[in-house]
Design a protein around this motif. Structure first.
Motif, short mmCIF file in Angstrom:
data_model
loop_
_atom_site.label_atom_id
_atom_site.label_comp_id
_atom_site.label_asym_id
_atom_site.label_seq_id
_atom_site.Cartn_x
_atom_site.Cartn_y
_atom_site.Cartn_z
N ILE A 33 12.48 81.22 45.89
CA ILE A 33 11.75 82.22 45.10
C ILE A 33 12.63 82.71 43.95
N LYS A 34 12.01 83.34 42.99
CA LYS A 34 12.77 83.93 41.89
C LYS A 34 12.98 85.41 42.19
N TYR A 35 14.00 85.99 41.55
CA TYR A 35 14.29 87.40 41.77
C TYR A 35 14.12 88.18 40.48
N GLU A 36 13.84 89.44 40.66
CA GLU A 36 13.70 90.33 39.52
C GLU A 36 14.98 90.29 38.66
N LEU A 56 7.12 81.09 32.15
CA LEU A 56 8.49 81.59 32.38
C LEU A 56 9.02 82.32 31.15
N THR A 57 8.68 81.81 29.97
CA THR A 57 9.13 82.46 28.74
C THR A 57 8.50 83.85 28.63
N ARG A 58 7.19 83.90 28.84
CA ARG A 58 6.48 85.16 28.70
C ARG A 58 6.96 86.17 29.74
N PHE A 60 12.10 84.86 32.02
CA PHE A 60 13.10 84.08 32.77
C PHE A 60 13.93 83.25 31.79
N LYS A 61 14.71 83.96 31.02
CA LYS A 61 15.44 83.36 29.91
C LYS A 61 16.33 82.18 30.30
N ASN A 62 17.17 82.40 31.30
CA ASN A 62 18.14 81.34 31.63
C ASN A 62 17.46 80.09 32.16
N GLU A 63 16.44 80.29 32.96
CA GLU A 63 15.73 79.13 33.52
C GLU A 63 15.09 78.31 32.40
N VAL A 64 14.56 79.02 31.39
CA VAL A 64 13.90 78.33 30.28
C VAL A 64 14.92 77.61 29.40
N LEU A 65 15.98 78.33 29.03
CA LEU A 65 16.93 77.75 28.08
C LEU A 65 17.81 76.67 28.67
N THR A 66 17.97 76.64 29.99
CA THR A 66 18.76 75.56 30.58
C THR A 66 17.87 74.40 31.04
N SER A 67 16.57 74.54 30.87
CA SER A 67 15.67 73.48 31.34
C SER A 67 15.80 72.24 30.47
#
Lengths: 290, 192
Positions: B5-8, B57-59, B62-69
């Motif tokens: 799961i993702k966290y806040e 994810l962008t909206r 979830f910055k890091n998940e998006v930019l490292t994808s």
């Protein structure tokens, strides 16, 4: 008819057969292409990924040079150049912030761009300015019996194309038919070839090429006609690797302008067919059926 | 243990807003998560997140998940998604915006050839004003996986045989003019 001509890097490099065939064909039709003086790289898809403002400045320098020389229209045969130059123009006209940034950058070299020059594609000029009837008139060696899959690729019909349909473009179909050849049904005509992914991520990029090649063969085509130097390279250059992974899918891929040249009686050498890695023996096929 | 799961805490508040404030990216606000983009994308089967997921994810910051994808780099700019999106979201342009942010922040996947090519291509265009394809390809291999270059010998021979190999690096005449323009963009950024 006169146009400024923006060749772009590929037409002077790996895609030189495109220029070698397009220029004599246009000359034959009485159209003047004047190469833009000291033109620079359009930036392609790569520069946009690194810095959008700089990418727009890079593209706009070309538009400013064209404008300074008094041109209203500039032809860009390469799909990436066509898209990027159009995109820069759109951003310039739609976003005052971007326009300001571009203007200030150009100003440092005493250059100006007002957002005027139209960027046109050769297919647009051929079918709309010159017209199919005129194109037909010059055919001396009709390509009878030659079955052609017309492959437009992505970047001339999406997202800025003004001259053809986004899903089922027709300009090249009409052009090829005017040369006496037969256009086969090719439902993948605007699908992506993978662009530079064939080099950076062959797993993904080359599979797209395989699908395109295989479909053209299944539809009974003798040859694929393309409008883009990167599409031509991708579909022509990687047959060894494609065969090893997915099976054989060998079919020659040529520029539409090379087919025009042949139909106008030019030699294979004159239209640069010797530059094909997958040899394209088109004339015997056309002649045998005649 | 693999996270399920993702966290806040993973969210970088304001990231989505920031992206949506960029001209051309505003419509992301109206995404209905229909998945048309993922459906028409010719490369989505190879992506770690589908284009639809990247939009969500962008909206949702979830910055890091998006930019490292890897997804943003797999986008080949064919614009199929942008043309088909029922909400007229310029997905390709959002991918460009995300790529720029990943490069700017230096968090793109290292040695992954796609961002390396983008950087080397723009460097060559920036410095010389023109790009000579075979020189670029050599640079790309040196910076990523030079061993893979060995497998390319046959292609290289084919290009030489057909006269498509350039021996000389192309360049514009007025390199100084171009350098000045691009430098002014850089200076303007610093003062902003």
């Amino acid at each position: 008819m006169k146009y400024a001509y923006f060749p772009g890097c590929s037409l002077k490099g790996m895609g030189r057969a495109y220029e070698e065939s397009l220029l004599p064909v246009m000359k034959k039709l009485g159209v003047e292409f004047n190469e833009l003086e000291d033109w620079n790289c359009c930036g392609a898809t790569a520069y946009m990924a690194v810095d959008e403002v700089k990418a727009c400045v890079l593209a706009s320098r070309n538009l400013a040079i064209a404008e300074r020389a008094g041109n209203k229209e500039m032809v860009a045969p390469c799909s990436a150049c066509y898209l990027v130059l159009n995109k820069a123009k759109h951003y310039f006209n739609e976003s005052p912030i971007m326009a300001g940034k571009v203007k200030r950058a150009l100003k440092t070299a005493d250059m100006e761009y007002s957002g005027d020059v139209d960027i046109r594609h050769p297919l647009d000029i051929l079918t709309n300015d010159i017209g199919i009837d005129e194109i037909k008139k010059h055919v001396t060696h009709p390509l009878k019996g030659l079955k052609v899959a017309t492959y437009y690729g992505c970047q001339i019909v999406r997202p800025y194309s003004t001259f053809d349909d986004q899903n089922n473009p027709q300009t090249m179909d009409r052009l090829i038919e005017a040369l006496g050849a037969e256009v086969v049904h090719y439902p993948l005509k605007t699908k992506c070839c993978g662009g530079s992914l064939t080099g950076t991520l062959p797993e993904a990029g080359l599979r797209l090429c395989y699908i395109l090649l295989n479909e053209a063969i299944k539809q009974g085509a003798d040859v694929i006609a393309t409008v883009c130097p990167l599409c031509q390279f991708n579909l022509d250059a990687y047959h060894d690797k494609i065969k090893a992974q997915w099976g054989p899918a060998r079919i020659p891929v040529v520029y539409f302008s090379q087919l025009m040249g042949l139909a106008y009686g030019m030699s294979e050498k004159k239209v640069g067919l010797q530059r094909n890695i997958v040899k394209a023996d088109l004339r015997p096929k056309a002649a045998a059926a005649a | 243990m693999k996270r399920t799961i993702k966290y806040e805490a993973d969210r970088v508040k304001g990231f989505g807003r920031e992206v949506m404030s960029v001209p051309g990216c505003e419509e992301l606000e109206n995404c209905i998560q229909c998945g048309t983009c993922s459906g028409v994308c010719p490369l989505s089967i190879y992506m770690d997140h589908s284009p639809r997921q990247i939009m969500a994810l962008t909206r949702s910051d979830f910055k890091n998940e998006v930019l490292t994808s890897h997804t943003i780099w797999l986008c080949a700019s064919c614009y199929a998604c942008s043309v088909e999106c029922p909400r007229e979201i310029r997905i390709t342009d959002i991918m460009y915006e995300l790529k720029q942010r990943a490069i700017h922040e230096g968090i793109y996947p290292r040695r992954f050839p796609i961002p390396v090519l983008a950087k080397e291509f723009s460097k060559m265009a920036h410095d010389l004003g023109r790009v000579t394809e075979n020189f670029l390809v050599v640079k790309l291999f040196l910076k990523t996986n030079w061993m893979a270059a060995i497998g390319m010998w046959r292609l290289g021979l084919n290009l030489i045989r057909t006269g498509r190999f350039s021996l000389k690096r192309e360049s514009i005449q007025r390199r100084g003019e171009l350098a000045k323009m691009l430098e002014s963009v850089e200076n303007e950024k610093e003062t902003a």
